[in-house]
Design a protein around this motif. Structure first.
Motif, PDB file in Angstrom:
ATOM      1  N   GLU A 140      50.973  23.977 -23.463  1.00  0.00           N
ATOM      2  CA  GLU A 140      50.261  24.568 -22.250  1.00  0.00           C
ATOM      3  C   GLU A 140      51.801  25.548 -22.098  1.00  0.00           C
ATOM      4  O   GLU A 140      52.568  24.847 -21.680  1.00  0.00           O
ATOM      5  N   LEU A 141      51.622  26.890 -22.052  1.00  0.00           N
ATOM      6  CA  LEU A 141      52.654  27.570 -21.596  1.00  0.00           C
ATOM      7  C   LEU A 141      52.276  28.519 -20.350  1.00  0.00           C
ATOM      8  O   LEU A 141      51.053  29.018 -20.444  1.00  0.00           O
ATOM      9  N   ILE A 142      53.003  28.598 -19.224  1.00  0.00           N
ATOM     10  CA  ILE A 142      52.766  29.353 -18.330  1.00  0.00           C
ATOM     11  C   ILE A 142      53.706  30.832 -18.214  1.00  0.00           C
ATOM     12  O   ILE A 142      54.871  30.560 -18.327  1.00  0.00           O
ATOM     13  N   PRO A 143      53.222  31.737 -17.993  1.00  0.00           N
ATOM     14  CA  PRO A 143      53.911  33.123 -17.846  1.00  0.00           C
ATOM     15  C   PRO A 143      54.930  33.044 -16.638  1.00  0.00           C
ATOM     16  O   PRO A 143      54.496  32.437 -15.817  1.00  0.00           O
ATOM     17  N   VAL A 144      55.978  33.581 -16.946  1.00  0.00           N
ATOM     18  CA  VAL A 144      57.074  33.566 -16.107  1.00  0.00           C
ATOM     19  C   VAL A 144      56.669  33.802 -14.683  1.00  0.00           C
ATOM     20  O   VAL A 144      57.133  33.185 -13.678  1.00  0.00           O
ATOM     21  N   ASP A 145      56.017  34.810 -14.395  1.00  0.00           N
ATOM     22  CA  ASP A 145      55.462  34.979 -13.027  1.00  0.00           C
ATOM     23  C   ASP A 145      54.295  34.109 -12.200  1.00  0.00           C
ATOM     24  O   ASP A 145      53.993  34.447 -11.348  1.00  0.00           O
ATOM     25  N   ASP A 146      53.893  33.229 -13.211  1.00  0.00           N
ATOM     26  CA  ASP A 146      52.581  32.504 -12.920  1.00  0.00           C
ATOM     27  C   ASP A 146      52.890  30.844 -12.527  1.00  0.00           C
ATOM     28  O   ASP A 146      52.015  30.237 -12.671  1.00  0.00           O
ATOM     29  N   VAL A 147      54.043  30.651 -12.303  1.00  0.00           N
ATOM     30  CA  VAL A 147      54.618  29.265 -12.302  1.00  0.00           C
ATOM     31  C   VAL A 147      54.788  28.677 -11.174  1.00  0.00           C
ATOM     32  O   VAL A 147      55.099  29.175  -9.899  1.00  0.00           O
ATOM     33  N   VAL A 158      59.098  35.512 -21.699  1.00  0.00           N
ATOM     34  CA  VAL A 158      59.350  34.165 -21.477  1.00  0.00           C
ATOM     35  C   VAL A 158      58.250  33.249 -20.720  1.00  0.00           C
ATOM     36  O   VAL A 158      57.448  33.951 -19.855  1.00  0.00           O
ATOM     37  N   PHE A 159      58.246  31.984 -21.234  1.00  0.00           N
ATOM     38  CA  PHE A 159      57.216  30.978 -20.489  1.00  0.00           C
ATOM     39  C   PHE A 159      57.972  29.882 -20.343  1.00  0.00           C
ATOM     40  O   PHE A 159      58.943  29.384 -20.576  1.00  0.00           O
ATOM     41  N   ALA A 160      57.312  29.080 -19.022  1.00  0.00           N
ATOM     42  CA  ALA A 160      57.713  27.713 -18.665  1.00  0.00           C
ATOM     43  C   ALA A 160      56.859  26.927 -19.625  1.00  0.00           C
ATOM     44  O   ALA A 160      55.563  27.235 -19.885  1.00  0.00           O
TER      45      ALA A 160
END
Length: 358
Positions: free
Chosen positions: A301-308, A283-285
């Protein structure tokens, strides 16, 4: 008296299409000429002036650079920012990166093109039409759920305007069961669904799994959900499909909002993300403008779910879940960390602008 005269003047400008278009162009030019750090010029200054040119029943027609034509009611920020697009013929109606990634997922480079797409909250078709156009050539169908009668009517009109026969409009609400009555509470795009006694203003629920079974559909390629807090329930109603292996399970794009999702312990610990990761999804934001904004040439641009980066007032944004991350390989995508999923022109560029700059 001065306010009354100002509103009267704006109303007169709004009655004449050429005047209205010229006025909007000047407001857009004004946005580009002033420096106002920390001020959302569109929301606080220019947007309300454009709103005063239209009433809620006004139907606007606008054509994209691709030739896709939309008609829509002037009832939301979606309509306002589409009207104020720059360029005047943009490549999307709403949310540039969301529009792009949905068409890309529908194209299905790892699975040969989508055949069945379910959209919850199809609205006037701002995304449904783009997807349907992409998958029409391979016999693909968009199952478009929109309980708002006015917006579903615009969806049907836009399918007709663009010569699309592969959109199936549905009035049900996607839910975790197929036996509940709901009603919409709130205005237009801000309306959310609440359980209610059966009546003239209510609609039935259906699960994705039950609907597709009744329709004879066995393979689901893409789920798109923007249903103001009902996303988790809708995904629970699709679990037989979510449980399928990589290459068969649908890709998913969905909205989360702080009003409906408690992410105080991080996105990874929310019920909706845990449901998806429990079924093997990554899952990504998705970083995007909640607007119409020209981002041609910029990577998604996609952000890993743990790095948002989640700080700030209550807000919402889109997320994407896939079992095969190879779909994001290539120059059109970039994985970034420690930034906000909300692109905001008036906020800190390090957090709220694309990594490569606007």
């Amino acid at each position: 008296m001065a306010n009354e005269k100002a509103l009267e003047a704006l109303s007169r400008i709004g009655e004449t299409p050429d005047w209205r278009a010229a006025f909007i162009r000047q407001l857009i030019a004004f946005e580009g000429q002033i420096q106002a750090p920390g001020v959302d010029v569109r929301e606080e200054l220019t947007g309300p002036l454009v709103d005063a040119l239209y009433d809620d029943d006004a139907v606007v027609r606008k054509t994209l650079s691709t030739g896709v034509t939309f008609e829509f009611l002037y009832r939301s920020k979606i309509a306002r920012d589409f009207v104020m697009s720059q360029p005047e013929a943009p490549d999307h109606a709403w949310e540039p990166m969301t529009s792009r990634i949905l068409v890309d997922l529908a194209r299905g480079k790892t699975r040969g093109g989508a055949r069945n797409v379910v959209i919850g909250g199809a609205y006037f078709g701002d995304h449904a039409v783009l997807i349907a156009r992409q998958i029409a050539g391979n016999g693909g169908v968009v199952h478009a759920f929109e309980p708002n009668n006015d917006q579903r009517g615009m969806l049907m009109k836009n399918a007709e305007l663009n010569g699309l026969t592969n959109i199936k409009p549905r009035s049900e609400g996607l839910w975790h069961d197929s036996s509940t009555n709901l009603k919409l509470v709130g205005f237009d795009s801000f309306a959310s669904a609440e359980v209610a006694e059966a009546g003239d203003d209510t609609f039935k629920t259906v699960t994705i799994a039950d609907y597709l079974k009744a329709s004879g559909v066995e393979v689901l390629d893409l789920i798109v959900l923007d249903i103001e807090g009902a996303e988790l329930g809708a995904l629970k109603g699709a679990e037989p499909f979510l449980a399928q292996p990589k290459g068969q399970a649908p890709d998913i794009l969905f909205e989360v909002h702080r009003h409906y999702v408690d992410w105080s312990n991080g996105l990874a610990n929310t019920d909706i993300v845990k449901l998806l990761t429990g079924h093997g999804y990554t899952v990504f934001a998705l970083r995007d403008f909640n607007s119409n904004y020209d981002l041609a040439g910029k990577p998604v641009e996609l952000i890993p779910v743990d790095d948002v980066y989640l700080e700030g007032p209550p807000h919402g944004f889109n997320m994407v879940a896939v079992k095969d991350t190879a779909v994001f390989d290539g120059p059109g995508y970039s994985i970034v960390k420690g930034v906000s999923p909300k692109y905001l022109r008036h906020k800190d560029p390090k957090l709220h602008h694309p990594v490569g700059g606007l």
